[in-house]
Design an enzyme around this catalytic site. Structure first.
Site, short mmCIF file in Angstrom:
data_model
loop_
_atom_site.label_atom_id
_atom_site.label_comp_id
_atom_site.label_asym_id
_atom_site.label_seq_id
_atom_site.Cartn_x
_atom_site.Cartn_y
_atom_site.Cartn_z
N HIS A 283 1.30 -0.99 0.25
CA HIS A 283 0.14 -0.26 -0.31
C HIS A 283 0.81 1.50 -0.42
O HIS A 283 1.05 2.21 -0.51
CB HIS A 283 -0.61 -0.23 1.47
N GLU A 284 2.10 1.22 1.00
CA GLU A 284 2.65 2.62 0.99
C GLU A 284 3.69 2.37 -0.36
O GLU A 284 3.74 3.75 -0.81
CB GLU A 284 3.39 2.35 2.65
N HIS A 287 1.98 4.21 -2.61
CA HIS A 287 2.19 5.82 -1.98
C HIS A 287 3.21 6.66 -3.01
O HIS A 287 3.38 7.51 -3.50
CB HIS A 287 1.83 5.83 -0.99
N GLU A 313 -4.97 8.15 -2.68
CA GLU A 313 -5.53 6.39 -2.06
C GLU A 313 -5.86 5.75 -3.28
O GLU A 313 -5.28 4.51 -3.49
CB GLU A 313 -6.76 6.93 -1.31
ZN ZN Z 1 -3.08 5.18 1.89
#
Ligand code: ZN
Length: 519
Positions: A283-284, A287, A313
Site C-alpha cells: 500500500h505505502e 503512494h 489513495e
Molecule cells: Zn493510503
C-alpha cells in the site's frame, strides 16, 4: 524549472520553493518522530515543529505573496489571454495552485488557527483516553468543538471553492471535502455511494452465505526478521529505487516525501499476521511510486504533490488490492514467500493461499476490513459526518446512529464505542470530509486499471513474471507526472474519458468474488 524569464514569477517561484523546503524540513522531523525519536524528546520536538511550520505558513501568507500573485496573474492575462500554452501553461497552473493554497490560508484568521490547533491537541488526547475506556461521553464535548471549528473553517473559506456542480448549492461539508478532494461536492459523492452501497451489501451477503476459506496458516508464528527480509526483497522487486527512498518501521505505516529523490515508506510487522505487514508495505509503496514519478519540472514547488487524497489513495489501493491481492501477483511471489516460511506453509499451494489473502466478511474495524466491506465502512462514516456537520445529527445521538447504521450494513451488533464510533482518529482531529477519499480511491483505482489493462493486454503475464516496468511507465505517464497541475476530475477524464463511476470497481469485485467463493 522551465518557465519564461519574468522577475515577478521568478520571485514567486523562489518564495514557494523556500516554503516547500521549510515544510519538507518539518516533514523530516515528523518522520523522525514516528520512526526513531527517543521518548523524552517528544515535547521539544513539538516546539521545533511549531516553529518550522509557522515559518512555512508565513512564507505562504505574507503580503508579498498576495501582491505577486495579483501581478503575475495580470501579466499572464495580458500576454496570453485565456488560453496560455507551453511555459505559460505551466505558469498558469502554478499560479492557480499557489493561489488556492494562499487564499485558503489567508482566509483563516491567525487567532482562529491558533485556537483550533490547541483544541485539536486537547481533542486528540481526550479521544485516546475515551477510546481506551470506551467512554464516548468523555469525548463528546471535544467532538462538538471540532464540529464548531470545522463549520467555521468552511464558512471562512466560503464553502466549496471549486465545486464543478454548477447550480448546486454549496454546503459547509463541500467546503471541508474541498481540502481533500478539490472540486468534488457532497452531492456528487452521494450519487455514487448510494448504488455502491446497495451492490456491495448484496455481494457481502452472498459471501457470508458461502463456505469460508481456510486462512489459519496465515496466523501461525512468523519470525519477525524473516518478515523484514521478505519485505525488503518485495520492495526491491516492486521497483522501489532505494537510492531515492527508505523503508523503516512505525506503529502506523505511512509514506512521506522529503524531497524529489527522497520518499520514505514505513510498515509494521506482527508475529502472527505476516500479511498485515506485507499489504501495508505494498500500500505505502503505491503512494511512494506516485511521488517518485512526478515530472522533475515540478520539483520543489507547490505542484509537486499528488492531486488529491482520493487519487493518491487510488494508487496505494491499486497496488495493495488490485495488483497485490491478484492471483497473477502471487504466482510471481508465492514461491519466494513459501521458501522463507516453508514450515508455516507446508501443504499450502497457490490456490489456497490466494483464497486466504482474499477472505472477506463483515467486521467491526475499518482498518482490518477486506476489499468488499472496506467501502461500506467509509460510506457509513460519510453518511454520519455530513449530518454531523450540517447539524442534522447531534453529537449526543451519534453513537446510537452509528450502531444502527452498522447493524443495517453488516448485520452485526457493535459491542462498545471503542469498537464503534471511537475507533478512528479522524474526527478527533477535526478532519471531516477526509473519509470519502478512501472509497473514492477504490473507485478511481478500478477506473484507471480498466484503461491500463486495455492498453497493456499482457498485464497478467507481466505480473506473474514480476515485471512491473511497463505498469510503472503507464501510471507515471498517465497519472503521476502531472502532480497538482490538473483537478482530480480533469485527470480522471483525461486518463479514462469518464467521470467518477463505481461500475468498474463493482464489476471487478463481483467477478473476483464469484470465482473465489464459487457462487
Ligand atoms: Zn493510503
Amino acid at each position: 524549472m522551465n518557465h519564461p524569464p519574468n522577475p515577478n514569477i521568478e520571485r514567486l517561484f523562489a518564495l514557494d520553493r523556500e516554503r516547500m523546503y521549510l515544510s519538507k524540513a518539518a516533514a523530516v522531523l515528523h518522520w523522525d518522530e514516528e520512526t526513531c525519536l527517543p521518548p523524552l524528546a517528544v515535547e521539544e520536538r513539538a516546539e521545533q515543529l511549531a516553529v518550522l511550520e509557522g515559518l512555512a505558513h508565513e512564507k505562504l501568507t505574507g503580503p508579498e505573496t498576495g501582491e505577486l500573485l495579483d501581478r503575475c496573474r495580470e501579466d499572464l492575462r495580458v500576454r496570453c489571454g485565456e488560453s496560455p500554452s507551453g511555459n505559460d501553461r505551466f505558469a498558469a497552473d502554478f499560479l492557480r495552485v499557489l493561489e488556492r493554497d494562499y487564499r485558503r490560508a489567508v482566509k483563516l484568521p491567525p487567532d482562529f488557527v491558533r485556537d483550533s490547533a490547541r483544541a485539536e491537541g486537547l481533542s486528540q488526547a481526550a479521544w485516546i483516553k475515551a477510546r481506551k475506556n470506551s467512554d464516548f461521553s468523555a469525548f463528546a464535548p471535544h467532538l462538538e468543538k471540532m464540529l464548531t471549528y470545522a463549520r467555521k473553517r468552511a464558512e471562512y473559506w466560503g464553502f466549496g471553492s471549486g465545486s464543478r456542480n454548477a447550480g448546486a448549492a454549496s454546503t459547509a461539508y463541500d467546503g471541508l471535502l474541498d481540502s481533500f478532494e478539490p472540486g468534488m461536492g457532497e452531492a456528487e459523492i452521494d450519487a455514487v455511494f448510494g448504488p455502491l452501497k446497495e451492490r456491495l451489501q448484496k455481494l457481502l451477503r452472498k459471501i457470508a452465505a458461502s463456505p469460508k476459506p481456510d486462512d489459519g496458516f496465515l496466523h501461525l508464528d512468523y519470525d519477525l526478521n524473516s518478515q523484514r527480509e521478505f519485505s525488503r526483497e518485495l520492495l526491491d522487486g516492486l521497483g522501489f529505487d532505494r537510492r531515492r527512498g527508505r523503508l523503516d518501521e512505525s506503529a502506523h505505516p505511512f509514506t512521506t516525501t522529503l524531497g524529489y529523490n527522497d520518499v520514505r515508506v514505513t510498515t509494521r510487522y506482527a508475529q502472527n499476521d505476516p500479511m498485515s505487514g506485507i499489504f501495508s508495505l505494498i500500500h505505502e509503496s503505491g503512494h511512494a511510486f506516485y511521488e517518485l514519478a512526478l515530472d522533475p519540472a515540478l520539483k520543489a514547488s507547490c505542484l509537486a504533490e499528488g492531486v488529491s487524497m482520493g487519487i493518491h489513495e487510488s494508487q496505494s489501493r491499486l497496488w495493495e488490492n488490485v495488483i497485490g491481492r491478484s492471483r497473477a501477483f502471487w504466482e510471481g511471489w508465492f514461491p519466494a514467500f513459501k521458501s522463507r516460511f516453508s514450515g508455516q506453509l507446508a501443504g499450502v499451494e497457490l490456490p489456497g493461499f490466494y483464497r486466504a489473502v482474499n477472505a472477506a466478511g463483515p467486521s467491526l474495524i475499518r482498518t482490518e476490513a477486506d476489499e468488499v466491506s472496506y467501502s461500506l465502512h467509509i460510506i457509513l462514516r460519510f453518511e454520519l459526518e455530513r449530518r454531523l456537520v450540517s447539524g442534522g445529527l447531534s453529537v449526543e445521538d451519534a453513537p446510537a446512529a452509528w450502531n444502527a447504521a452498522f447493524g443495517e450494513l453488516f448485520g452485526l451488533e457493535v459491542p462498545n464505542d471503542a469498537a464503534g464510533i471511537l475507533q478512528d482518529v479522524h474526527w478527533s482531529m477535526g478532519a471531516f470530509g477526509y473519509f470519502p477519499s478512501y472509497a473514492l480511491g477504490n473507485l478511481y483505482a478500478l477506473q484507471f486499471w480498466k484503461k491500463c489493462t486495455a492498453d497493456i493486454p499482457r498485464i497478467e503475464t507481466l505480473l506473474a513474471r514480476r515485471e512491473y516496468a511497463e505498469i510503472h511507465g503507464w501510471l507515471g505517464e498517465k497519472i503521476h507526472a502531472f502532480g497538482r497541475r490538473l483537478l482530480p476530475a480533469e485527470l480522471l477524464e483525461r486518463v479514462t474519458g469518464e467521470t467518477l463511476s463505481a461500475l468498474p470497481f463493482l464489476e471487478y469485485l463481483e467477478t473476483k468474488y464469484a470465482e473465489l467463493y464459487e457462487f
